[in-house]
Design a protein around this motif. Structure first.
Motif, PDB file in Angstrom:
ATOM      1  N   LEU A 174      -7.393  -3.847   1.618  1.00 58.96           N
ATOM      2  CA  LEU A 174      -6.030  -3.432   1.797  1.00 58.96           C
ATOM      3  C   LEU A 174      -5.402  -3.450   0.504  1.00 58.96           C
ATOM      4  O   LEU A 174      -5.461  -4.452  -0.309  1.00 58.96           O
ATOM      5  CB  LEU A 174      -5.353  -4.450   3.058  1.00 58.96           C
ATOM      6  CG  LEU A 174      -4.215  -3.812   3.308  1.00 58.96           C
ATOM      7  CD1 LEU A 174      -3.734  -4.731   4.578  1.00 58.96           C
ATOM      8  CD2 LEU A 174      -2.969  -4.150   2.349  1.00 58.96           C
ATOM      9  N   SER A 176      -1.700  -2.507  -1.208  1.00 54.21           N
ATOM     10  CA  SER A 176      -0.374  -2.406  -0.873  1.00 54.21           C
ATOM     11  C   SER A 176       0.475  -2.278  -2.129  1.00 54.21           C
ATOM     12  O   SER A 176       0.349  -3.050  -2.967  1.00 54.21           O
ATOM     13  CB  SER A 176       0.132  -3.439  -0.109  1.00 54.21           C
ATOM     14  OG  SER A 176       1.523  -3.419   0.418  1.00 54.21           O
ATOM     15  N   THR A 181       8.109  -0.762  -0.621  1.00 54.43           N
ATOM     16  CA  THR A 181       7.046  -0.943   0.481  1.00 54.43           C
ATOM     17  C   THR A 181       7.209  -2.388   1.114  1.00 54.43           C
ATOM     18  O   THR A 181       7.251  -2.456   2.342  1.00 54.43           O
ATOM     19  CB  THR A 181       5.700  -0.619  -0.144  1.00 54.43           C
ATOM     20  OG1 THR A 181       5.433   0.501  -0.700  1.00 54.43           O
ATOM     21  CG2 THR A 181       4.640  -0.789   1.098  1.00 54.43           C
ATOM     22  N   MET A 211       6.825  -5.247   7.475  1.00 52.92           N
ATOM     23  CA  MET A 211       5.737  -5.072   6.758  1.00 52.92           C
ATOM     24  C   MET A 211       4.859  -6.127   6.627  1.00 52.92           C
ATOM     25  O   MET A 211       3.519  -6.087   6.655  1.00 52.92           O
ATOM     26  CB  MET A 211       6.172  -4.432   5.454  1.00 52.92           C
ATOM     27  CG  MET A 211       6.777  -3.100   5.343  1.00 52.92           C
ATOM     28  SD  MET A 211       5.559  -1.952   6.216  1.00 52.92           S
ATOM     29  CE  MET A 211       4.340  -1.725   5.080  1.00 52.92           C
ATOM     30  N   LEU A 215       0.943  -6.111   7.552  1.00 49.32           N
ATOM     31  CA  LEU A 215      -0.360  -6.778   6.752  1.00 49.32           C
ATOM     32  C   LEU A 215      -1.381  -7.665   7.543  1.00 49.32           C
ATOM     33  O   LEU A 215      -2.315  -7.732   7.409  1.00 49.32           O
ATOM     34  CB  LEU A 215       0.046  -6.881   5.381  1.00 49.32           C
ATOM     35  CG  LEU A 215       1.118  -5.836   4.819  1.00 49.32           C
ATOM     36  CD1 LEU A 215       1.249  -6.466   3.081  1.00 49.32           C
ATOM     37  CD2 LEU A 215       0.174  -4.485   4.804  1.00 49.32           C
ATOM     38  N   VAL A 294      -1.701   1.391   1.435  1.00 45.54           N
ATOM     39  CA  VAL A 294      -0.192   1.316   1.895  1.00 45.54           C
ATOM     40  C   VAL A 294       0.879   1.523   0.956  1.00 45.54           C
ATOM     41  O   VAL A 294       0.550   0.910  -0.172  1.00 45.54           O
ATOM     42  CB  VAL A 294       0.056  -0.156   2.657  1.00 45.54           C
ATOM     43  CG1 VAL A 294       1.330  -0.110   3.169  1.00 45.54           C
ATOM     44  CG2 VAL A 294      -1.017  -0.418   3.590  1.00 45.54           C
ATOM     45  N   ASP A 296       5.022   3.941   0.085  1.00 46.41           N
ATOM     46  CA  ASP A 296       6.261   4.608   0.347  1.00 46.41           C
ATOM     47  C   ASP A 296       6.028   5.974  -0.149  1.00 46.41           C
ATOM     48  O   ASP A 296       5.200   6.383  -0.870  1.00 46.41           O
ATOM     49  CB  ASP A 296       7.382   3.797   0.170  1.00 46.41           C
ATOM     50  CG  ASP A 296       7.595   3.761  -1.378  1.00 46.41           C
ATOM     51  OD1 ASP A 296       8.229   4.570  -1.684  1.00 46.41           O
ATOM     52  OD2 ASP A 296       6.879   2.980  -2.052  1.00 46.41           O
ATOM     53  N   TYR A 305      -2.554   8.442  -3.637  1.00 42.43           N
ATOM     54  CA  TYR A 305      -3.449   8.057  -2.587  1.00 42.43           C
ATOM     55  C   TYR A 305      -4.092   9.295  -2.149  1.00 42.43           C
ATOM     56  O   TYR A 305      -5.199   9.236  -1.986  1.00 42.43           O
ATOM     57  CB  TYR A 305      -2.697   7.605  -1.469  1.00 42.43           C
ATOM     58  CG  TYR A 305      -2.085   6.118  -1.820  1.00 42.43           C
ATOM     59  CD1 TYR A 305      -2.517   5.298  -2.863  1.00 42.43           C
ATOM     60  CD2 TYR A 305      -1.296   5.462  -0.723  1.00 42.43           C
ATOM     61  CE1 TYR A 305      -2.077   4.079  -2.990  1.00 42.43           C
ATOM     62  CE2 TYR A 305      -0.680   4.265  -1.022  1.00 42.43           C
ATOM     63  CZ  TYR A 305      -1.149   3.643  -2.149  1.00 42.43           C
ATOM     64  OH  TYR A 305      -0.715   2.406  -2.457  1.00 42.43           O
ATOM     65  N   VAL A 320      -1.408   4.728   4.477  1.00 40.30           N
ATOM     66  CA  VAL A 320      -0.056   4.272   5.353  1.00 40.30           C
ATOM     67  C   VAL A 320       1.182   4.463   4.444  1.00 40.30           C
ATOM     68  O   VAL A 320       1.012   3.756   3.538  1.00 40.30           O
ATOM     69  CB  VAL A 320      -0.415   3.103   5.848  1.00 40.30           C
ATOM     70  CG1 VAL A 320       0.789   2.441   6.692  1.00 40.30           C
ATOM     71  CG2 VAL A 320      -1.807   2.618   6.750  1.00 40.30           C
ATOM     72  N   ARG A 322       5.120   4.203   4.227  1.00 42.98           N
ATOM     73  CA  ARG A 322       6.432   3.821   4.806  1.00 42.98           C
ATOM     74  C   ARG A 322       7.523   4.793   4.554  1.00 42.98           C
ATOM     75  O   ARG A 322       7.858   5.146   3.171  1.00 42.98           O
ATOM     76  CB  ARG A 322       6.963   2.237   4.308  1.00 42.98           C
ATOM     77  CG  ARG A 322       8.177   2.080   4.935  1.00 42.98           C
ATOM     78  CD  ARG A 322       9.164   1.745   3.798  1.00 42.98           C
ATOM     79  NE  ARG A 322      10.468   1.344   4.342  1.00 42.98           N
ATOM     80  CZ  ARG A 322      11.615   1.245   3.687  1.00 42.98           C
ATOM     81  NH1 ARG A 322      11.378   1.194   2.683  1.00 42.98           N
ATOM     82  NH2 ARG A 322      12.746   1.273   4.342  1.00 42.98           N
ATOM     83  N   GLY A 354       7.430  -1.473   9.589  1.00 41.30           N
ATOM     84  CA  GLY A 354       5.843  -1.977  10.054  1.00 41.30           C
ATOM     85  C   GLY A 354       5.681  -1.759  11.576  1.00 41.30           C
ATOM     86  O   GLY A 354       4.594  -1.674  11.775  1.00 41.30           O
ATOM     87  N   LEU A 357       4.682   1.529  12.234  1.00 40.45           N
ATOM     88  CA  LEU A 357       3.164   1.770  11.352  1.00 40.45           C
ATOM     89  C   LEU A 357       1.995   1.164  12.139  1.00 40.45           C
ATOM     90  O   LEU A 357       0.852   1.755  12.075  1.00 40.45           O
ATOM     91  CB  LEU A 357       3.387   1.456  10.001  1.00 40.45           C
ATOM     92  CG  LEU A 357       3.944   2.397   9.101  1.00 40.45           C
ATOM     93  CD1 LEU A 357       4.061   1.602   7.718  1.00 40.45           C
ATOM     94  CD2 LEU A 357       3.702   3.574   9.021  1.00 40.45           C
TER      95      LEU A 357
END
Length: 399
Positions: A174, A176, A181, A211, A215, A294, A296, A305, A320, A322, A354, A357
């Motif tokens: 993961l 982030s 975010t 969020m 996670l 993850v 925004d 990404y 993902v 936000r 969160g 999502l």
């Protein structure tokens, strides 16, 4: 550190004379631009002033990661008073824990410092860059899970660094973003960025709703997965961000930040370039890993990404994003363009918080709807006699 030779008040101190065991002379053939030259001379003046005040080289330890055959060591070497830090972390007193952001930029870095890395009975020597940042790969065998290493510069105090060793059979990771975010910062707007970095009390920062729970739910569905926080923020604020993540119960994991100041060819560093470079390194470090990315839609996360997913479609489990509120998007200078159609085969999740999502990740089978969030493993806060919940849980995670 060795004693400083006596000098008359008007005689100029030089860093090479006083901290020579730590420093490597710059390559005279290396190109020098106006921006880096100005920064170099300014930092040299700050170091000389710190030396006259009796400050010593201190290693600020950051969380690292690795596999069973190597580790990535992250830290920063600065000149600081002995009483300012303990175990490489700013003392967690009430007053000092609530400091304004500008204090993170006070301690001058030590360029090209040599740092000893102690892993069990083995010792390795690594070197910082010109900004005092250590980012080194050390080939050493370690057991999976949370491990601890020691770092030391010259005669300075030994610092402890946490390292997450990823099991060889783990295939999900993961990554982030932080700004907007996991914390609401409106960072892209220059004045607000300066306010958040230099003025705002760190306790006044606002976590993004839901969020942290999101996670943790991802980790419950993919146990032993690494969590990497990737941000364009400076290493100067690493410990501030760590305390924020701890207080708001975010998962424990390394931060990948960037150096403060200019480069050889520009006055300001490129945040996009930093994120692209770090994602590529993660792809190389973990060739069998598929990442949940993850971010925004207020900066360039969707574009970065999507570009990574097009280059490495087999390394992305989902993207993902936000969605900022209208006011947040206005402060951020608008929204990023929609790039969902440019990555065939890679699912996207868009939502304002969160909870929204998490629902989409449930539909994709990446989050188990039956799991309930257990007591999270948060960030250790450091400090003498620390018995904070984050530290206790971090110790439990090592078992």
């Amino acid at each position: 550190m060795s004693d400083t030779p006596s000098q008359s008040p008007d005689q100029r101190y030089t860093t090479a004379e006083i901290v020579s065991p730590l420093l490597e002379r710059r390559d005279p053939s290396a190109p020098e631009r106006l921006a880096t030259s100005v920064q170099h001379r300014f930092e040299e003046m700050r170091r000389n002033f710190a030396i006259r005040r009796g400050n010593q080289p201190t290693v600020l330890s950051f969380t690292g990661y690795g596999t069973t055959s190597w580790i990535r060591v992250l830290s920063r070497v600065v000149m600081a008073p002995d009483e300012a830090f303990e175990n490489g972390r700013r003392l967690a007193k009430v007053v000092e824990d609530g400091v304004r952001g500008w204090r993170n930029f006070v301690s001058p870095p030590v360029p090209y410092a040599e740092v000893e890395v102690h892993v069990g009975e083995q010792t390795f020597t690594v070197r910082a860059d010109r900004g005092g940042v250590v980012d080194a790969r050390v080939e050493v065998a370690m057991e999976p899970g949370w491990q601890t290493i020691q770092l030391a510069a010259a005669d300075g105090e030994v610092s402890t660094s946490d390292i997450f060793i990823v099991r060889d059979d783990v295939t999900t990771g993961l990554v982030s973003d932080i700004d907007d975010t996991v914390v609401v910062t409106a960072l892209p707007r220059p004045l607000l960025a300066a306010w958040n970095s230099f003025v705002l009390d760190e306790h006044a920062r606002t976590p993004t709703p839901g969020m942290a729970v999101l996670l943790h739910r991802v980790l419950e569905s993919s146990p032993r997965s690494p969590v990497i926080y990737l941000s364009t923020g400076a290493w100067n604020v690493a410990q501030t961000l760590s305390r924020f993540l701890s207080r708001n119960l975010y998962p424990f994991g390394p931060l990948l930040l960037t150096a403060w100041g200019p480069t050889e060819d520009r006055w300001f560093r490129s945040g996009m370039e930093h994120k692209v470079t770090q994602l590529e390194r993660l792809a190389q470090d973990f060739p069998h890993m598929k990442w949940l990315l993850v971010g925004d839609d207020g900066q360039h996360d969707p574009e970065i990404y999507a570009d990574f997913a097009r280059r490495h479609p087999d390394k992305v489990r989902a993207i993902v994003i936000r969605q900022l509120t209208p006011s947040e998007a206005l402060l951020a200078g608008g929204r990023a363009s929609d790039t969902r159609d440019t990555t065939p085969g890679v699912p996207w999740c868009y939502g304002p918080d969160g909870a929204a999502l998490a629902g989409q990740l449930e539909e994709l089978g990446l989050v188990d709807p039956e799991t309930a969030s257990e007591t999270p493993l948060t960030w250790p806060r450091g400090g003498k006699g620390d018995t904070s919940e984050g530290s206790v849980h971090a110790e439990q995670a090592r078992g």
